[in-house]
Design a protein around this motif. Sequence first.
Motif, PDB file in Angstrom:
ATOM      1  N   GLN A 133       0.842  -1.194   0.000  1.00  0.00           N
ATOM      2  CA  GLN A 133       0.000   0.000   0.000  1.00  0.00           C
ATOM      3  C   GLN A 133       0.882   1.250   0.000  1.00  0.00           C
ATOM      4  O   GLN A 133       1.741   1.405   0.865  1.00  0.00           O
ATOM      5  CB  GLN A 133      -0.881  -0.004   1.250  1.00  0.00           C
ATOM      6  N   PRO A 134       0.690   2.148  -0.978  1.00  0.00           N
ATOM      7  CA  PRO A 134       1.520   3.365  -0.999  1.00  0.00           C
ATOM      8  C   PRO A 134       1.176   4.291   0.174  1.00  0.00           C
ATOM      9  O   PRO A 134       0.043   4.280   0.657  1.00  0.00           O
ATOM     10  CB  PRO A 134       1.144   4.048  -2.324  1.00  0.00           C
ATOM     11  N   ALA A 135       2.152   5.065   0.584  1.00  0.00           N
ATOM     12  CA  ALA A 135       1.899   6.051   1.650  1.00  0.00           C
ATOM     13  C   ALA A 135       0.851   7.045   1.152  1.00  0.00           C
ATOM     14  O   ALA A 135       0.816   7.374  -0.031  1.00  0.00           O
ATOM     15  CB  ALA A 135       3.197   6.768   1.983  1.00  0.00           C
ATOM     16  N   GLY A 136       0.023   7.505   2.052  1.00  0.00           N
ATOM     17  CA  GLY A 136      -0.960   8.529   1.698  1.00  0.00           C
ATOM     18  C   GLY A 136      -2.085   8.023   0.819  1.00  0.00           C
ATOM     19  O   GLY A 136      -2.759   8.789   0.128  1.00  0.00           O
ATOM     20  N   TYR A 137      -2.308   6.721   0.825  1.00  0.00           N
ATOM     21  CA  TYR A 137      -3.318   6.106  -0.048  1.00  0.00           C
ATOM     22  C   TYR A 137      -4.741   6.486   0.367  1.00  0.00           C
ATOM     23  O   TYR A 137      -5.575   6.785  -0.488  1.00  0.00           O
ATOM     24  CB  TYR A 137      -3.115   4.595   0.040  1.00  0.00           C
TER      25      TYR A 137
END
Length: 381
Positions: free
Chosen positions: A239-243
């Motif tokens: 999961q990318p940061a700031g998703y």
Amino acid sequence: MSPINQYKRQLGIWLEREPDEVFLFWKARVAFYAILKAMDVGAGDEVILPAYTCVVVPNAVLYLGATPIYVDIDPDTYNLDVSKLEDAITEKTKVIVCQNTYGLAPDLNAITAIARQRGIYTVEDSAHGMGGRYQGKPNGLMTDAAFFSTQWNKAFSTGIGGFAVANSPEIKTELKRLESEATTPSFLNVTNLQLLYWVRQYLVIDFTYYSFVGVYRFLSKHNLVIGSSNGEEITSIQQPAGYFKSFSWVQARKGIKTLLKLDDILENRKQAASEYSKLLASYGKKIQDTREHEHSYLQYPVLVSNRSEFVKLAVSERVPVGDWFNSPLHPVQENLASWGLDRANFPVSDYVSKHVVNLSTELSKVPRTLEFIKTNIDRII
Ligand SMILES: *Cc1c(COP(=O)(O)O)cnc(C)c1O
């Protein structure tokens, strides 16, 4: 009234919902993630997906520690094949996702009946389906919950954006809580988006067609353009940061304006589709079934024997033929195993993803496309 509330009110009219029953998120994938969270999906749970979708869909499942289970598709609906659904269900199945691929309605009656019998939730991926109807009801209302996308290439656009609706009071309450807990987009996110609105308006580039597809994919893969998947989302299952971000007032303001055009857009798309169907039927080719549904026809899919040749010809004649969903997990081409998908197990999806082209349902592009189809009818399966 704030842009957010006004936008919710407008969407509510389309979806036969109260404004406070429409939940807004930064992107549709985030709305889907929120729906899964609201359904308490987590480790040990299985989520059934059509083996022909956008990679961000299994991503949301994987981010929650659950397992995507794919079902091969029905070539008529481009959605999961109902006759293969029961074999995929286990005691761990928590959710079945069906999808308005290209704006076509799935077999909702059959799917929801199977799910209801077994106490499994259903979610409609209406990313392509805003404005379509199934047996008279707006897409997204037949299942326990649904999500919609307003990304550039979808039914109407806020650049990027998404929203969710649900039927049960419990899920609505959870979605409301999650909507309020999502991170507010940063000043940079919002400014970047406004800049893109401006660029899109002044450089009328059609990202869907010709070599722009390549440019756009390159840019988005390298995070140079906001609005599609960021690099991490198509290369890994982290999961990318700031998703988990919320919807911004800038997107709402855009949505208020673009939603006003949706009625006309849909009428045009239906007319375009009926012209394609008429032509294809006159040559005995397969057309989209319209018995029970009012498809929204974001694109009109046809299968061709040799896609690269077909697309090359179309490009040389400036005919807008797209190659959307040319992989079972669009736009990822390789290492589908990271997402738990082996093409060999899903022959129909594999075949469709290798042979499908999308005809534009923008009316202005229809006459040229019809001519092209007529000339090249032997290349259509
Ligand atoms: C585009 C798309 C999504 C995700 O939409 P975003 O708003 O970009 O997150 C989900 N499912 C399908 C089938 C899509 O085409």
